[in-house]
Design a protein around this motif. Structure first.
Motif, PDB file in Angstrom:
ATOM      1  N   ALA A 129       0.668  -1.314  -0.129  1.00  0.00           N
ATOM      2  CA  ALA A 129      -0.115   0.214   0.105  1.00  0.00           C
ATOM      3  C   ALA A 129       1.083   1.383   0.195  1.00  0.00           C
ATOM      4  N   ARG A 130       1.513   0.992   0.405  1.00  0.00           N
ATOM      5  CA  ARG A 130       2.927   2.394   0.985  1.00  0.00           C
ATOM      6  C   ARG A 130       3.705   2.658  -0.534  1.00  0.00           C
ATOM      7  N   VAL A 131       4.224   1.248  -1.125  1.00  0.00           N
ATOM      8  CA  VAL A 131       4.875   1.578  -2.984  1.00  0.00           C
ATOM      9  C   VAL A 131       4.059   2.136  -3.236  1.00  0.00           C
ATOM     10  N   LEU A 132       2.599   1.699  -3.661  1.00  0.00           N
ATOM     11  CA  LEU A 132       1.849   1.869  -4.352  1.00  0.00           C
ATOM     12  C   LEU A 132       1.208   3.734  -4.587  1.00  0.00           C
ATOM     13  N   SER A 133       1.242   4.487  -3.142  1.00  0.00           N
ATOM     14  CA  SER A 133       1.237   5.297  -2.909  1.00  0.00           C
ATOM     15  C   SER A 133       1.999   6.249  -3.396  1.00  0.00           C
TER      16      SER A 133
END
Length: 355
Positions: A129-133
């Motif tokens: 989630a943090r990477v794709l954000s």
């Protein structure tokens, strides 16, 4: 037979009176729908969306369909935006509608299968989630477990859309309601009868129908009822909005006086080993013209596809009463409407729909 009816009792009448008084006091209606903003929101379930917010989504979707398909306008509303599409479960309609729709609006969709991303295996949902954000403006995830979506949404700084989970399928229901609004001209007062499994699609109907003034009648075999927590919330919504909710195990009872007959697959992905038992348990649930004989004269049929013969026969599926192919097309316009609403402050140009 089990049956629950929430209609025509003093409590409902009292709550309906309060609702009408509130509408007059706070301006609920066209003005409030016009002022709704969903920018920055996620969409995991329509349980989290109000009546006005769902109506706003349908209005934006209808607007995009009219302007792009009918008026042949080019609307690069998502120019420069990127979309991550996580698919743990395969799909024709969800992938094609989302990928082509996002590209049509000028954005760049990126399709990721379980072989590409290894969600929750080689990398945790939190880290994903943090990477794709940092890469994308929005994420659509089609997953097995609803908890995966909740983890993504908790950690992401961009909107998350539920492309399907074991508990809900909100983007399908938006397409269904747009299809019915187009066909009948209005949703308020329609009766939808679900005949089949108590699954994720039904759960999404239960979280939204009452908010649109739609009565809901549900027939499921014993042991295949909707989740109890979903039933409880649907009961509350039916009382709040003054609609009818019926639960039964008799398909003909559910179909009686209905405008719309709906079913879905009896054997979902991951349930293949249960197929023989499920087909036996769902005996008598196939939708036929005989089922429709007790419905209203203007009855229509919906199915989110793919369809199997045991669920509905050819006489209904390919008849003039069947709306399944306009319903499938509307998956594109409603996912476009949802993505535009979550990413921009777009205002529809067509007159507000009649709900």
């Amino acid at each position: 037979m089990s049956k629950l009816v929430c209609v025509n009792n003093p409590l409902i009448k009292y709550l309906k009176t309060l609702q009408n008084q509130s509408a007059r006091a706070f301006g609920t209606g066209a003005a409030s729908i016009d002022s709704v903003s969903l920018k920055g929101r996620s969409c995991l379930t329509l349980k989290d969306y109000s009546s006005d917010e769902i109506k706003r989504l349908l209005w934006v979707s209808a607007d995009l369909k009219q302007r792009i398909k009918v008026q042949n306008e080019r609307l690069p509303l998502l120019q420069g935006k990127s979309l991550a599409m996580i698919f743990e479960k395969r799909s024709t309609r969800t992938r094609m509608s989302t990928e082509t729709g996002f590209a049509m609006l000028g954005g760049h969709p990126c399709f990721l299968t379980s072989q590409d991303i290894h969600l929750g295996v080689n990398e945790s949902s939190v880290d994903t989630a943090r990477v794709l954000s940092g890469f994308c403006d929005i994420v659509l995830a089609r997953v097995y477990s609803h908890s995966t979506l909740e983890e993504l949404d908790k950690e992401a700084s961009v909107p998350i859309i539920n492309g399907l989970s074991d508990l809900y399928h909100p983007i399908q229901i938006l397409a269904d309601f747009l299809t019915l609004q187009e066909h009948y001209g209005s949703l308020d007062g329609l009766t939808v009868s679900w005949i089949g499994d108590g699954n994720n699609v039904l759960h999404s109907f239960m979280m939204s129908a009452a908010k649109l003034g739609v009565h809901l009648k549900i027939a499921t075999p014993k042991g295949y009822e909707p989740e109890q927590s979903v039933i409880k919330e649907a009961q509350r919504l039916s009382i709040q909005h003054g609609t009818q909710l019926v639960l039964t195990s008799d398909p003909m009872e559910a179909a009686h006086d209905s405008n719309v007959l709906v079913t879905d697959t009896w054997v979902s992905m991951g349930q293949e080993e249960e197929k023989k038992k499920r087909l036996k348990d769902f005996h008598g649930y196939q939708i036929t013209m005989q089922t429709g004989s007790v419905a209203k004269p203007d009855w229509t049929f919906l199915h989110c596809l793919p369809r199997k013969m045991e669920e509905v026969d050819d006489n209904v599926f390919y008849s003039s009463r069947s709306l399944v192919f306009p319903e499938a097309e509307n998956r594109k316009w409603t996912i476009m409407g949802l993505m535009v609403s979550l990413l921009t402050d777009y205002d529809p140009k067509i007159p507000m729909l009649k709900f």
